[in-house]
Design a protein around this motif. Structure first.
Motif, short mmCIF file in Angstrom:
data_model
loop_
_atom_site.label_atom_id
_atom_site.label_comp_id
_atom_site.label_asym_id
_atom_site.label_seq_id
_atom_site.Cartn_x
_atom_site.Cartn_y
_atom_site.Cartn_z
N THR A 127 0.83 -1.21 0.00
CA THR A 127 0.00 0.00 0.00
C THR A 127 0.87 1.26 0.00
O THR A 127 0.61 2.20 -0.75
CB THR A 127 -0.92 0.02 1.25
OG1 THR A 127 -1.73 -1.15 1.24
CG2 THR A 127 -1.80 1.25 1.26
N VAL A 128 1.90 1.26 0.84
CA VAL A 128 2.80 2.41 0.91
C VAL A 128 3.52 2.61 -0.42
O VAL A 128 3.57 3.72 -0.97
CB VAL A 128 3.83 2.25 2.06
CG1 VAL A 128 4.86 3.37 2.02
CG2 VAL A 128 3.11 2.24 3.41
N ARG A 141 10.25 11.72 1.87
CA ARG A 141 9.38 12.79 2.37
C ARG A 141 8.21 12.24 3.20
O ARG A 141 7.42 13.00 3.72
CB ARG A 141 8.86 13.63 1.21
CG ARG A 141 9.98 14.42 0.53
CD ARG A 141 9.46 15.21 -0.64
NE ARG A 141 8.48 16.21 -0.24
CZ ARG A 141 7.71 16.88 -1.11
NH1 ARG A 141 7.81 16.62 -2.41
NH2 ARG A 141 6.86 17.78 -0.69
N LEU A 142 8.13 10.93 3.29
CA LEU A 142 7.03 10.32 4.04
C LEU A 142 7.47 9.87 5.43
O LEU A 142 8.45 9.13 5.58
CB LEU A 142 6.45 9.13 3.26
CG LEU A 142 5.28 8.40 3.95
CD1 LEU A 142 4.07 9.32 4.13
CD2 LEU A 142 4.89 7.15 3.15
N VAL A 162 9.45 -2.79 9.18
CA VAL A 162 10.09 -1.52 9.48
C VAL A 162 11.41 -1.39 8.71
O VAL A 162 11.71 -0.35 8.13
CB VAL A 162 10.32 -1.39 11.01
CG1 VAL A 162 11.25 -0.24 11.33
CG2 VAL A 162 8.98 -1.22 11.72
N LYS A 163 12.17 -2.46 8.69
CA LYS A 163 13.44 -2.47 7.96
C LYS A 163 13.22 -2.20 6.48
O LYS A 163 13.94 -1.42 5.85
CB LYS A 163 14.13 -3.83 8.12
CG LYS A 163 15.22 -3.81 9.16
CD LYS A 163 16.09 -5.07 9.04
CE LYS A 163 16.66 -5.41 10.41
NZ LYS A 163 16.65 -6.85 10.70
N GLY A 169 13.49 4.38 2.26
CA GLY A 169 13.62 5.80 2.60
C GLY A 169 12.51 6.37 3.46
O GLY A 169 12.55 7.53 3.87
N VAL A 170 11.49 5.57 3.76
CA VAL A 170 10.40 6.03 4.62
C VAL A 170 10.88 6.06 6.07
O VAL A 170 11.60 5.17 6.50
CB VAL A 170 9.18 5.07 4.49
CG1 VAL A 170 8.09 5.43 5.49
CG2 VAL A 170 8.64 5.09 3.06
N SER A 171 10.50 7.11 6.81
CA SER A 171 10.94 7.18 8.20
C SER A 171 9.75 7.12 9.16
O SER A 171 8.60 7.16 8.74
CB SER A 171 11.78 8.43 8.45
OG SER A 171 11.05 9.58 8.07
N PHE A 172 10.06 7.03 10.46
CA PHE A 172 9.03 6.85 11.47
C PHE A 172 9.12 7.90 12.56
O PHE A 172 10.21 8.33 12.93
CB PHE A 172 9.16 5.46 12.11
CG PHE A 172 8.84 4.33 11.18
CD1 PHE A 172 7.54 3.86 11.06
CD2 PHE A 172 9.83 3.77 10.38
CE1 PHE A 172 7.24 2.83 10.18
CE2 PHE A 172 9.53 2.75 9.49
CZ PHE A 172 8.24 2.28 9.40
#
Ligand code: C2E
Ligand code: CA
Ligand code: CA
Ligand code: CA
Length: 273
Positions: A127-128, A141-142, A162-163, A169-172
């Motif tokens: 989905t992401v 940018r997400l 998460v890995k 490049g997605v962060s939390f």
């Protein structure tokens, strides 16, 4: 409860039944809300504490019910989670907000709230990726906002997810930090890039609570050594902004600066409302 008389118990039953009916009605209507165009997105800016520039917008889901008017996400997200509607709503929000964020200056990020149920669903990674590629938004940018309760139990699947998201490049961001759970186990496992400190700390720090200030300072120094940004959220007054800035929070968000809004002006600087 122990001391309830019969009359109170009957009243209690009536109230419970009322609430269940209420919930059933909301649940029924929520199924059609997206298709009927009742779901929208509001954006609330987060500001750099020193330059006052917008760093990020947080996307917040809105439901305008035809009769009830606006229903809080705090009320309908839990219902959506129970009915697997959360995947549909969450997927829609992700895509819609990514498509909006592409229009902003490239340094402005997009933060999206994700609940545990979405995260542990097998389709989440896809989905992401789909939202990013359909919208053309660069993955760096997400930012996905997760609460402590969402990551309190970390199994291998979740760690792997998460890995994989980190790898593209997605962060939390860790949302509502300090609002309930206090285990720090997940912090080293998760590699958060941001911690959002629960609003109650801004309030009590501004009121001069030495305890609260000490906690915030400690969080700030831990975060620095782990290369995380510390955001203060729910800032409602200038004194709260000052207090949290002085304690080392580098990102500020709250009604004092801007309420969530359907309209976005990413170039604006923070100024008190
Ligand atoms: P949250 O992620 O902690 O979002 C911040 C909430 O505080 C928002 O309420 C925002 O409007 C409100 N807020 C911001 N600044 C201030 C302030 O200065 N003072 C006060 N009193 N409140 C402030 P909202 O939009 O009603 O959202 C409530 C919660 O619903 C969110 O809390 C989040 O947990 C959840 N939520 C919202 N949208 C989504 C979504 O798309 N997906 C998921 N899974 N959850 C969502
Ligand atoms: Ca949030
Ligand atoms: Ca929060
Ligand atoms: Ca919250």
């Amino acid at each position: 409860a122990k001391n309830r008389g019969r009359g109170t118990y009957a009243a209690y039953r009536r109230e419970m039944r009322g609430r269940l009916e209420e919930r059933a009605l909301l649940e029924r209507d929520l199924q059609f809300a997206l298709g009927r165009g009742e779901i929208t997105v509001s954006y609330q800016p987060m500001f750099d504490a020193s330059s006052s520039r917008v760093l990020c917008y947080e996307a917040l889901m809105r439901w305008t019910h035809p009769i009830r008017g606006s229903v809080s996400p705090a009320d309908f997200i839990p219902i959506a989670e129970e009915n697997l509607l959360i995947d549909e709503l969450g997927g829609w929000l992700l895509y819609t907000s990514c498509a909006e964020a592409v229009k902003w200056p490239a340094h402005v990020k997009l933060a999206v709230n994700v609940s545990r149920l979405q995260l542990i669903n097998n389709g989440f990674f896809a989905t992401v990726v789909e939202a990013l590629s359909l919208s053309g938004l660069s993955p760096d940018r997400l930012v996905l906002e997760l609460t402590e309760s969402a990551v309190l139990e970390m199994d291998d699947d979740l760690q792997d997810l998460v890995k994989r998201l980190n790898a593209i490049g997605v962060s939390f961001a860790l949302d509502d930090f300090g609002s309930g759970y206090s285990s720090l186990n997940y912090i080293e496992k998760m590699r958060f890039s941001m911690i959002k400190i629960d609003p109650k700390f801004a309030q009590s720090s501004a009121e001069g609570s030495a305890n609260s200030q000490a906690v915030v300072s400690a969080v700030v120094s831990m975060a620095k050594s782990l290369d995380m940004v510390v955001a203060a959220e729910g800032i409602e007054a200038g004194e709260q902004a000052d207090a949290m800035r002085e304690l080392g929070c580098t990102c500020l968000q709250g009604y004092h600066f801007a309420k969530p809004s359907a309209f976005v002006s990413p170039d604006r600087a923070a100024s008190p409302n």
